[in-house]
Design a protein around this motif. Structure first.
Motif, PDB file in Angstrom:
ATOM      1  N   GLY A 217      63.879  13.814  14.713  1.00 30.15           N
ATOM      2  CA  GLY A 217      62.881  14.228  13.727  1.00 30.15           C
ATOM      3  C   GLY A 217      63.439  15.313  12.826  1.00 30.15           C
ATOM      4  O   GLY A 217      64.630  15.619  12.859  1.00 30.15           O
ATOM      5  N   MET A 248      63.099   9.112  12.411  1.00 30.20           N
ATOM      6  CA  MET A 248      61.720   9.090  11.910  1.00 30.20           C
ATOM      7  C   MET A 248      61.656   9.234  10.390  1.00 30.20           C
ATOM      8  O   MET A 248      62.310  10.078   9.803  1.00 30.20           O
ATOM      9  CB  MET A 248      60.909  10.211  12.568  1.00 30.20           C
ATOM     10  N   GLY A 249      60.875   8.310   9.777  1.00 27.75           N
ATOM     11  CA  GLY A 249      60.594   8.434   8.349  1.00 27.75           C
ATOM     12  C   GLY A 249      61.694   7.920   7.436  1.00 27.75           C
ATOM     13  O   GLY A 249      61.681   8.202   6.237  1.00 27.75           O
TER      14      GLY A 249
HETATM   15  C1  LIG Z   1      59.138  10.504   5.580  1.00 18.79           C
HETATM   16  N1  LIG Z   1      59.962  11.432   6.307  1.00 18.79           N
HETATM   17  C2  LIG Z   1      59.622  11.810   7.562  1.00 18.79           C
HETATM   18  N2  LIG Z   1      58.561  11.314   8.241  1.00 18.79           N
HETATM   19  C3  LIG Z   1      58.556  11.973   9.446  1.00 18.79           C
HETATM   20  C4  LIG Z   1      57.689  11.923  10.526  1.00 18.79           C
HETATM   21  C5  LIG Z   1      57.893  12.778  11.617  1.00 18.79           C
HETATM   22  N3  LIG Z   1      57.018  12.750  12.678  1.00 18.79           N
HETATM   23  C6  LIG Z   1      57.182  13.602  13.684  1.00 18.79           C
HETATM   24  N4  LIG Z   1      58.220  14.502  13.721  1.00 18.79           N
HETATM   25  C7  LIG Z   1      59.128  14.578  12.735  1.00 18.79           C
HETATM   26  O1  LIG Z   1      60.032  15.416  12.790  1.00 18.79           O
HETATM   27  C8  LIG Z   1      58.988  13.686  11.608  1.00 18.79           C
HETATM   28  C9  LIG Z   1      59.876  13.732  10.533  1.00 18.79           C
HETATM   29  C10 LIG Z   1      59.663  12.874   9.452  1.00 18.79           C
HETATM   30  N5  LIG Z   1      60.317  12.741   8.257  1.00 18.79           N
END
Ligand SMILES: CNc1nc2cc3nc[nH]c(=O)c3cc2[nH]1
Length: 374
Positions: A217, A248-249
């Motif tokens: 994350g 993630m993401g």
């Molecule tokens: C679109 N970019 C992105 N969506 C994410 C969702 C996430 N959920 C939980 N923890 C995260 O660190 C995390 C990082 C993220 N980066």
């Protein structure tokens, strides 16, 4: 204490891997891309199209679903699969990330995140224990620990604070998850921002706690791609080679290719459906903006060689017209075209890794993107 492993590593090619993750609702072929079905629906698409495009698993957002229609209501209606009609594996995130990006009047302390719902302003408290309870009520096959993600760039002190809080929340999430039935999985999430030693500390302590799988994350939060890739290189080798790794993401097709080559197995991103709603098509030749006037008289389809019907039997002129007219059909067609392109890219990577030709696959894929649309 180590948890059972539901991941089978089938082949590697360099640091790229392909495998199978067995969940209570079916098998996930990796590398896998999870289309994002935020509020229990894939915007602009029927589940049939999501499945036909090749997706094995979709993501649901705990934050949205707990606020509306509510986790207890979904549980009473049989869980996410029965409620939504998607009959395959589902992964839910913990809700913490959306709280930080969607709600206001939010406060983070040791116990929980408290915020006001963006829907009706109601005050809500989301602790690691409540997040796990919600994800269990939703019936998701793969749950995520509650964590705190810091947007980049950020102060070292803030990155360290959030990383250590996330480790304490990892322990609490795992304890809360202990009553889950066999087969259901919980992932820890590595934090640590863009600081290598923080990433190493987070990864090592997370592995000591022990999870079914591990997410990376704290990326895709404003940092350059080079920083994201550097943090993957720092983190992935510290994660158990025989368990799934989820970034993630992320991300664009280029991000996916680079991250798979560095050992990532799973991804989620809103880009295919979000960009589709804004008139953008992902293709073998890169992104094509169908709003552009150059398509107005073009009878050609987006990609004659695509196996996805809407990509090879609908003219660019018509897609341009639909997008310019704001017709819902335009958003629908481009969403399915984009989800299918992402799934075909993942299938290509799986096949290339299995046959030991991933390097060539990368070169050919990049050459297509570089060629651009002609
Ligand atoms: C679109 N970019 C992105 N969506 C994410 C969702 C996430 N959920 C939980 N923890 C995260 O660190 C995390 C990082 C993220 N980066």
């Amino acid at each position: 204490m180590s948890l059972p492993n539901h991941f089978e590593l089938l082949a590697t090619d360099g640091t790229a891997r392909t495998g199978r993750l067995t969940t209570p609702h079916g098998v996930v072929r990796t590398p896998a891309f999870m289309p994002v079905g935020t509020a229990g629906a894939m915007k602009g698409m029927h589940w049939r199209e999501v499945r036909d495009a090749g997706a094995d698993i979709v993501l649901g957002n705990t934050y949205h679903l707990m606020l509306r229609p509510g986790a207890e209501r979904i549980a009473t209606l049989g869980g996410l699969q029965a409620f939504t009609g998607w009959n395959g594996p589902m992964l839910t995130d913990s809700g913490g990330f959306q709280v930080m990006s969607l709600s206001d009047l939010r406060k983070v302390n040791e116990k929980a995140v408290t915020f006001r719902s963006h829907i009706d302003g109601a005050k809500v408290e989301l602790s690691p224990e409540r997040s796990i309870e919600v994800q269990r009520l939703l019936g998701s096959d793969i749950a995520m620990q509650m964590d705190e993600c810091v947007r980049l760039p950020a102060e070292r002190s803030d990155i360290e604070r959030a990383m250590r809080l996330s480790l304490r929340w990892a322990e609490r999430s795992k304890r809360a998850f202990e009553t889950a039935p066999a087969g259901y999985m919980l992932c820890g999430i590595v934090q640590g921002g863009d600081i290598p030693e923080m990433r190493r500390t987070s990864a090592r302590e997370l592995v000591d706690i022990g999870f079914h799988g591990y997410a990376i994350g704290g990326l895709a939060v404003g940092e350059p791609q080079a920083v994201m890739l550097a943090m993957i290189e720092e983190t992935a080798p510290l994660l158990p080679i025989d368990r799934p790794r989820y970034l993630m993401g992320v991300g664009t097709p280029e991000d996916l290719l680079e991250a798979v080559s560095r050992g990532i197995d799973m991804f989620d991103c809103v880009l295919p459906t979000r960009n589709g709603r804004h008139g953008m098509a992902f293709t073998r030749f890169g992104q094509i903006n169908l709003r552009n006037a150059r398509h107005a008289d073009d009878p050609r389809p987006l990609d004659e060689e695509s196996e996805w019907p809407a990509a090879h039997n609908i003219s660019r002129a018509y897609l341009h017209h639909l997008v310019r007219s704001g017709e819902t059909l335009g958003a629908m067609l481009l969403s399915e075209i984009n989800v299918a392109y992402y799934q075909h890219l993942m299938r290509g990577m799986r096949e290339a890794i299995s046959s030991g030709t991933f390097e060539m696959f990368q070169q050919q894929t990049r050459a297509g993107w570089a060629r651009g649309d002609i």
